[in-house]
Scaffold this motif. Structure first.
Motif, PDB file in Angstrom:
ATOM      1  N   LYS B 238       0.844  -1.213   0.000  1.00 43.16           N
ATOM      2  CA  LYS B 238       0.000   0.000   0.000  1.00 43.16           C
ATOM      3  C   LYS B 238       0.872   1.255   0.000  1.00 43.16           C
ATOM      4  O   LYS B 238       0.589   2.223  -0.694  1.00 43.16           O
ATOM      5  CB  LYS B 238      -0.916   0.013   1.236  1.00 43.16           C
ATOM      6  CG  LYS B 238      -1.934  -1.114   1.277  1.00 43.16           C
ATOM      7  CD  LYS B 238      -2.824  -0.963   2.520  1.00 43.16           C
ATOM      8  CE  LYS B 238      -3.307  -2.325   2.994  1.00 43.16           C
ATOM      9  NZ  LYS B 238      -3.820  -2.274   4.364  1.00 43.16           N
ATOM     10  N   GLU B 241       2.414   1.761  -3.301  1.00 45.54           N
ATOM     11  CA  GLU B 241       1.403   2.275  -4.235  1.00 45.54           C
ATOM     12  C   GLU B 241       1.222   3.788  -4.033  1.00 45.54           C
ATOM     13  O   GLU B 241       1.207   4.566  -5.002  1.00 45.54           O
ATOM     14  CB  GLU B 241       0.080   1.539  -3.974  1.00 45.54           C
ATOM     15  CG  GLU B 241      -0.985   1.753  -5.028  1.00 45.54           C
ATOM     16  CD  GLU B 241      -0.562   1.268  -6.401  1.00 45.54           C
ATOM     17  OE1 GLU B 241      -0.120   0.113  -6.503  1.00 45.54           O
ATOM     18  OE2 GLU B 241      -0.657   2.061  -7.372  1.00 45.54           O
ATOM     19  N   LYS B 250       7.367   2.923  -8.981  1.00 47.51           N
ATOM     20  CA  LYS B 250       6.643   1.861  -8.273  1.00 47.51           C
ATOM     21  C   LYS B 250       7.626   0.792  -7.791  1.00 47.51           C
ATOM     22  O   LYS B 250       8.293   0.131  -8.585  1.00 47.51           O
ATOM     23  CB  LYS B 250       5.610   1.250  -9.233  1.00 47.51           C
ATOM     24  CG  LYS B 250       4.833   0.070  -8.673  1.00 47.51           C
ATOM     25  CD  LYS B 250       3.741   0.498  -7.680  1.00 47.51           C
ATOM     26  CE  LYS B 250       2.870  -0.686  -7.267  1.00 47.51           C
ATOM     27  NZ  LYS B 250       3.512  -1.532  -6.250  1.00 47.51           N
ATOM     28  N   ASP B 252       8.583  -2.602  -5.180  1.00 49.64           N
ATOM     29  CA  ASP B 252       7.966  -3.836  -4.700  1.00 49.64           C
ATOM     30  C   ASP B 252       8.960  -4.514  -3.749  1.00 49.64           C
ATOM     31  O   ASP B 252      10.072  -4.034  -3.569  1.00 49.64           O
ATOM     32  CB  ASP B 252       7.628  -4.744  -5.890  1.00 49.64           C
ATOM     33  CG  ASP B 252       6.437  -5.641  -5.578  1.00 49.64           C
ATOM     34  OD1 ASP B 252       6.179  -5.903  -4.384  1.00 49.64           O
ATOM     35  OD2 ASP B 252       5.771  -6.083  -6.532  1.00 49.64           O
TER      36      ASP B 252
END
Lengths: 326, 389
Positions: B238, B241, B250, B252
């Motif tokens: 979250k 994001e 972005k 990860d």
């Protein structure tokens, strides 16, 4: 404004102590007296104490989760870092006041530590915090050994006292070295208020507590606070013994403020240090040794010299502070 | 508008801190973290930020002071490296157990002895079980971005854990490179204000921090720390994001490079991933189906993500920049244990590289890939890249 005895009685009667009941310190321990007097003095002067504690008897006995004896904000971090922990909290306080995130200007930070966490492992953190000039009061309850872990020697243990890591034995007379003069070490930071106190003189301690709280910067009070178990004295005799410590020059009462020394109690006559030593069970083994008198003589010469030096310092520094700012 | 800055990695991190403008920074200098503290001190000295800076006398006191400060409800940061982190370690554990969202860039450096000031990850691995979130960054951009991301994550009410942002000593901290800096206002809004539920300065509602926690509750508290870590794992996507929305970048748990059809995958953290990406490109041109996985989150360990990406591959080589004497290397052992449950296990190889700042060249990376391609991987054999045997 002085600590108000009526206010203090009021806090006691309404059970509004900062350090309240339910702690598990030993009967006769002098540490809770110190914690109570310090926090009650602060409260009666209108301050809101925020307390830090080093690992030690006072800490382990007062905050056994899920219980706490502290009726004021309290933090314990580790053994050697209460001064650093409190300096962080004090920095946060200044920052949050500057940024107007809080508006309480009554907070005073009080750190409690024993002699192990002060003379020895915690000395570096304490020295750093004092040099940086944080506004806090550091109270050393000095029982002259690592009592929380069972009577090991510390930098405060006097010579000839029996301890488990330097026991009085057939070959050795216990600790061979004299104790560090911790208040002189603190005074060496110059921009500081530093004082000795004793559990037999609560009003002297309260007055010094007031001076420490009102001092804008770091303040330090070392209070001789016996551990009845390992000093091997009766449970109800802590203050009686410390009274004798003052009367024998073993523990002179004095204070230091920005370079000015002041002796706060000057007994007209003194008793020999032997009277104090022989009152404490932790010297029983020493007294049976053939070199007992040598060690007593060494102690007597030392306390005499220290007392004379103190009077000289008082005279020479009168009205002559060496610093005006921290 | 975001601006491009061409500066050192230390300056990039200091700029992230400047934009966050924490209430308190307490730090002690140690190479190669020193410039982070120096840049920040100059921001304070010039009045660019109004942080209260505490120039403590040791790293032990730095960590102790930030615990005091964070417990007092202040947003608090410090930074360190190597022996500094080792000196802090006692309090690093305490900070996590008190659930204080302290942010600490770690400029990775070899942990003595013998003394060495250059990069490896032995410092981060020393505290891998301390209860801190551990993020790893390849370059200036990531070091900057993750400092901001860490602040947002650590302060989530269901997380409340301290976080370390790792960047490679000298390579990232002192190397000059361009990165994109967000607007001050954008960062300020992203991290928001920190309003802790409990504070040492709340004298009306006094709280006891750091009680004696014996056998009757200590166990449960550790279980709660584990729960917080699970929450951090769930909150991370979250936060990534949300960060993508303000930055267009972005992130990860794992940075995957040409892994879609790869038969052979290398796993490596931080700046060496850049060299490895270069080698992947070379081998791809030669028709070799290779790819790279760069973990950006080490704690909480992204086990499921590793399983997904490594299941069914022919070979996986794991590069560790730290040793675990007498045991498998830290990253390798975690990846190996993750793969216990997958349907189709790849063959595995463990490689130690770059200790004490030893240069890691494309040839060395190629050597590890070639072992995999040739089917020359032995699970129980620890190999070394660039070591004089």
């Amino acid at each position: 404004m002085v600590p108000n005895i009526r206010d203090i009685v009021g806090y006691v009667e309404t059970n509004d102590w900062a350090f309240t009941q339910g702690h598990r310190l030993c009967p006769g321990c002098n540490a809770p007296m110190v914690a109570n007097w310090a926090t009650l003095a602060a409260k009666s002067l209108g301050y809101e104490p925020v307390v830090g504690a080093a690992t030690g008897c006072l800490e382990v006995s007062s905050t056994i989760y899920p219980f706490t004896s502290w009726n004021v904000p309290y933090i314990h971090n580790a053994f050697e870092n209460v001064a650093a922990t409190i300096s962080g909290a004090e920095a946060a306080y200044r920052s949050l006041l500057n940024r107007k995130k809080i508006d309480n200007d009554k907070i005073k930070f009080i750190a409690f530590a024993g002699d192990g966490g002060t003379y020895d492992i915690g000395l570096q953190a304490l020295s750093g915090a004092i040099e940086r000039g944080h506004d806090f009061v550091y109270i050393l309850y000095d029982n002259e050994g690592y009592m929380n872990t069972g009577n090991q020697r510390s930098g405060s243990t006097p010579p000839g006292a029996d301890s488990t890591t330097e026991p009085v034995g057939k070959a050795l007379s216990g600790k061979l070295q004299l104790k560090k003069s911790i208040v002189d070490i603190i005074a060496g930071h110059e921009g500081v208020y530093a004082a000795t106190a004793v559990t037999s003189e609560p009003w002297d301690f309260m007055r010094k507590m007031q001076a420490a709280l009102e001092f804008e910067g770091p303040a330090f009070i070392s209070i001789l606070a016996p551990c009845v178990r390992f000093w091997r004295i009766p449970d109800d005799s802590g203050p009686e013994v410390t009274k004798l410590a003052v009367e024998t020059k073993y523990w002179p009462l004095w204070e230091y403020n920005m370079g000015v020394y002041k002796v706060t109690k000057k007994p007209k006559t003194f008793k020999p240090v032997k009277e104090y030593i022989t009152k404490l069970g932790r010297y029983n083994k020493l007294m049976k040794r053939p070199d007992a008198n040598e060690i007593l003589e060494e102690m007597q010469n030392y306390v005499d010299a220290k007392w004379d030096r103190l009077l000289a310092l008082e005279e020479i520094s009168k009205d002559k502070p060496i610093r005006r700012k921290i | 508008m975001p601006v491009k800055l061409t500066v050192t990695g230390a300056a990039a991190v200091a700029h992230a801190m400047r934009q966050i403008n924490p209430d308190v920074v307490a730090a002690y200098p140690i190479t190669p973290q020193t410039p982070v503290v120096e840049y920040y001190a100059s921001f304070v000295s010039d009045g660019i930020v109004d942080t209260v800076m505490v120039p403590v006398e040791s790293e032990h006191s730095a960590m102790s002071a930030v615990v005091g400060s964070a417990a007092a409800g202040a947003r608090t940061m410090t930074a360190t490296a190597a022996n500094g982190l080792a000196l802090m370690t006692e309090i690093v554990y305490i900070a996590a157990s008190y659930r204080l969202p302290i942010i600490m860039p770690i400029v990775n450096r070899a942990l003595s002895g013998p003394i060495n000031i250059h990069c490896d990850h032995s410092d981060a691995m020393l505290v891998r079980d301390s209860g801190w979130i551990q993020l790893f960054t390849e370059n200036h951009q990531e070091a900057y971005d993750f400092t901001i991301i860490a602040t947002k994550l650590a302060e989530k009410e269901n997380v409340l854990l301290p976080a370390m942002v790792n960047l490679d000593g000298f390579i990232t901290s002192h190397g000059v490179e361009s990165f994109e800096m967000l607007d001050d206002e954008v960062v300020k809004e992203f991290v928001g204000t920190w309003n802790p539920k409990y504070s040492l300065l709340d004298t009306k509602n006094p709280v006891t921090f750091g009680p004696l926690d014996l056998f009757d509750y200590y166990f449960e508290h550790h279980r709660q720390q584990e729960e917080a870590m699970n929450h951090a794992y769930k909150e991370l996507p979250k936060v990534f994001e949300e960060f993508a929305k303000i930055s267009g970048r972005k992130y990860d748990f794992l940075d995957l490079y040409k892994t879609d059809d790869a038969d052979y995958i290398m796993v490596v953290m931080n700046s060496t991933a850049s060299t490895a990406k270069y080698v992947v490109d070379q081998l791809r041109e030669e028709g070799k189906k290779v790819g790279l996985v760069k973990p950006q989150v080490f704690t909480p360990f992204p086990k499921k993500e590793f399983q997904q990406v490594l299941n069914g591959r022919k070979g996986v080589v794991v590069l560790d920049r730290a040793m675990s004497f007498g045991k498998e290397a830290p990253l390798y052992s975690l990846i190996k244990s993750s793969l216990y449950e997958v349907a189709s296990k790849p063959s595995l190889g463990s490689y130690i590289y770059g200790l004490g700042g030893r240069d890691t060249t494309p040839e060395m990376i190629r050597e590890a890939f070639e072992d995999a391609i040739k089917g020359n991987l032995i699970t129980d054999e620890q190999r070394y890249l660039g070591l004089r045997e």
